[in-house]
Design an enzyme around this catalytic site. Structure first.
Site, PDB file in Angstrom:
ATOM      1  CE  LYS A  71      -3.859   1.890   2.800  1.00 39.21           C
ATOM      2  NZ  LYS A  71      -4.667   1.631   4.009  1.00 39.21           N
ATOM      3  CB  SER A 147      -7.508   3.892   3.748  1.00 41.57           C
ATOM      4  OG  SER A 147      -6.737   3.112   4.654  1.00 41.57           O
ATOM      5  CB  SER A 171      -8.184   0.881   6.351  1.00 43.82           C
ATOM      6  OG  SER A 171      -8.693   2.171   6.545  1.00 43.82           O
TER       7      SER A 171
END
Length: 483
Positions: A71, A147, A171
């Protein structure tokens, strides 16, 4: 290796092929890159790829040779960009590997790119100005969650079998639910956040992954768990590897069900129906399931205000640090409206208000911990509704202050954040799909502090009883339509 064959294996299966010499890490990497080229123009999940320098020997580690994506926040890879989904951090290059990145390498993973995150990971949809919106591979008009939305969409579409994700308020679990994946948020302190920070958002954030199979998440967590020197706290070591827990019987569990979330948030009919089907499945497996009343430990409005103060103070400090490092202004040229509003809100929070917010956090954590005296596991929907249309979060966002933006996020995902506050493990399991739309529906299971093993045992049982591997999205690197 052709695409249809590549996507038919999970990470453990691919590593086994490598160990037996049936395929090389280079061939797997080539297949992953081809998968990204095939689907990413439609879903916009992978924001950058790069040449790899990891050359794990076949069989040298549990995931040796498996392609992997990290990420764009939360993990530093030496010499690679980590831009936090923000124009403020655009061009930022990590100087050294973080502890977590070192463990990814030791696990044998071959990291060839990074996935999208909303700006500062401060949303539960992934629609940053810097990259553009990430689209849900099940329905390109809908959010992939956040997220870790880029990770969720990439794994669901078959680019990689599992990917790095983080979770400060849901997330990992939210993208897992939106994209039909398994995602487990570990216990606070299970995975080191260092060395650059000791904790993120005062302990709310943790590191983990999203995957298509339960065993992939278990094997990866085995490889990345454990403290590093200087960590402020760490979770107790499990009695056996998580990979072994997946195949062990969970026993007959006492499971408490929350159909509707705290604060009066109502669960929509398609999700409530999915929850009812899940309850029937659990009962058929011998578990004792009953409706539960779980005291949050604070009034919802008090909890929301305390969370806004805690979150925005941390956000403001990070933004000031980034602005100073890059010599950029803190204004609408570098930050999106909700993040800029959060920054200004955080600047106005006093020290006394921040300490009071932490006291509320403590009350919530203590209250949720007591609920596990009555139940082995708590069950909720991961989200109260199906994945929302893209643009939902942005409607009127420019008029919201820092509290108003957090209210919007908590309204969309009211079930997940409390378990970040408590620091307890929680997982989203893709047990069902909506009959009307075919969209996946995630169910959240939470257990007491340090009890990931219990969740992995239950997840393994559920995966066997109601397998989801046959459900694939419309955008799928295997080259066939979803069903």
């Amino acid at each position: 290796m052709q695409g249809a064959e590549y996507v038919s294996y999970d990470a453990v299966g691919l590593a086994e092929l490598v160990a037996r010499g049936e395929v090389t890490p280079a061939e797997l990497e080539a297949a992953a890159r081809e998968a990204a080229r095939a689907v990413n123009p439609r879903i916009n999940a992978v924001v950058e790829t790069w040449p790899t320098d990891d050359r794990p020997a076949p069989g040298s580690a549990p995931l040796a040779g498996v392609p992997f994506l990290i990420k764009d926040i939360g993990v530093a890879m030496a010499g690679r960009r980590m831009e936090l989904g923000s124009r403020l951090a655009e061009g930022n290059v990590a100087g050294a590997d973080s502890f977590l990145m070192r463990r990814f390498r030791r696990a044998g993973l071959v990291t060839f790119g990074r996935t999208a995150t909303p700006e500062m990971a401060y949303s539960n949809t992934t629609e940053p100005v810097l990259y553009g919106a990430t689209r849900n591979p099940w329905d390109l008009t809908r959010s992939a969650g956040g997220s870790s939305g880029g990770a969720g969409a990439a794994v669901a579409a078959g680019v990689v079998p599992l990917a790095h994700a983080t979770d400060a308020a849901g997330s990992i679990r939210i993208p897992a639910a939106c994209n039909g994946l398994f995602g487990l948020k570990p216990t606070r302190g299970r995975v080191s956040m260092g060395p650059g920070v000791d904790e993120v958002f005062n302990g709310l954030a943790v590191q983990g992954s999203v995957s298509r199979t339960v065993r992939d998440s278990a094997v990866l967590l085995d490889q990345i768990r454990g403290p590093e020197p200087g960590d402020p706290y760490y979770a107790p070591e499990p009695s056996r590897p998580y990979a072994e827990e997946v195949t062990r019987h969970p026993g007959a569990l006492r499971i408490g069900v929350l159909t509707h979330a705290w604060g009066g948030h109502r669960t929509t009919a398609p999700v409530a129906d999915a929850l009812s089907r899940t309850v029937r499945l659990l009962e058929s497996l011998g578990h004792q399931v009953e409706e539960a009343e779980v005291d949050l430990g604070a009034d919802w409005e008090e909890f929301l205000l305390a969370s806004a103060r805690q979150w925005t103070v941390n956000l403001a400090a990070s933004i000031d640090e980034l602005a100073a490092a890059f010599g950029r202004p803190v204004d609408s040229s570098t930050l999106e409206p909700p993040i800029l509003a959060g920054y200004h809100y955080g600047q106005r929070v006093s020290g006394a208000q921040f300490v009071t917010a932490l006291e509320v956090r403590n009350r919530v954590a203590r209250s949720l911990a007591r609920s596990f005296d009555a139940y082995d596991v708590l069950l909720t929907p991961t989200l109260p509704e199906l994945p929302v249309p893209l643009g939902t979060h942005a409607e009127g966002a420019e008029a919201l202050d820092g509290l108003g933006w957090l209210r919007r996020l908590f309204d969309i995902s009211p079930f997940t954040v409390a378990f970040n506050v408590a620091g307890t493990p929680a997982m989203s399991v893709p047990l069902t799909a909506d009959a009307g739309t075919g969209l996946p529906v995630g169910m959240q299971f939470a257990a007491g502090y340090g009890l990931e093993g219990r969740l992995f045992r239950l997840a393994g049982q559920l995966e066997q009883a109601s397998p989801w591997s046959g459900r694939t999205p419309a955008v799928w690197a295997g080259g066939h339509p979803g069903h």
